[in-house]
Motif scaffolding. Structure first.
Motif, short mmCIF file in Angstrom:
data_model
loop_
_atom_site.label_atom_id
_atom_site.label_comp_id
_atom_site.label_asym_id
_atom_site.label_seq_id
_atom_site.Cartn_x
_atom_site.Cartn_y
_atom_site.Cartn_z
N TYR A 1 -25.72 122.39 -54.01
CA TYR A 1 -26.19 122.04 -52.84
C TYR A 1 -27.22 123.28 -52.11
O TYR A 1 -26.43 124.33 -51.99
CB TYR A 1 -25.39 121.50 -52.02
N ASN B 1 -21.53 119.98 -47.02
CA ASN B 1 -21.62 120.42 -48.10
C ASN B 1 -21.31 121.89 -48.53
O ASN B 1 -21.97 122.59 -49.36
CB ASN B 1 -23.01 120.20 -48.84
N THR C 1 -19.34 122.64 -51.80
CA THR C 1 -19.43 121.80 -52.97
C THR C 1 -20.02 122.97 -53.94
O THR C 1 -20.54 123.97 -53.65
CB THR C 1 -20.68 120.99 -52.70
#
Length: 141
Positions: free
Chosen positions: A42, A30, A33
């Motif tokens: 995140y 992540n 992201t």
């Protein structure tokens, strides 16, 4: 401490480091992201360890008891995510900034190497204990 207790102690460490490796893998997956529809990105997660008494009997410490490790929590890092000015990005806010996760890939790679080495070392401890037990059994032959 009995030789068999070594397997419990190292086994607890292997289990804890395995969970740490899984958490690092999620963090690395992540890294890039962006914030979702709710506006939050995140957040990096970290595993919290605690010493665990191994070999206790009847709720009290036992002779020769050892200390293992257990995972007590996985906490989110509350530092804000990095903001990048990109007004053409579909997830940009009103000012043209895109909010990415707060995961630091360099820190996560160091964390992964540390967890991996700890995991390997505990496997080696168990293999050495197994080898010593086998040699002890062979003495009686």
């Amino acid at each position: 401490m009995s030789m068999f207790q070594i397997f419990h102690i190292s086994g607890s460490a292997v289990s804890a480091q395995s969970q740490r490796l899984n958490t690092v893998a999620s963090n690395l997956a992540n890294v890039d992201t962006v914030a979702g529809p709710d506006g939050t990105a995140y957040k990096a997660r970290q595993v919290v360890f605690q010493t665990a008494l191994m070999g206790a009997r009847d709720g009290g410490p036992a002779d020769g008891a050892g200390a293992g490790v257990k995972v007590v929590d996985v906490v989110e890092d509350q530092t804000p995510g990095r903001k990048v000015f990109d007004p053409k990005h579909p997830k940009a806010d009103e000012q043209g900034y895109v909010t990415y996760s707060n995961v630091n890939s360099v820190e996560e790679m160091v964390n992964m190497i540390s967890a991996s080495r700890s995991y390997q070392n505990n496997i080696e401890v168990m293999n050495t204990a197994k080898s010593l037990l086998q040699k002890t059994l062979q003495l009686g032959q």
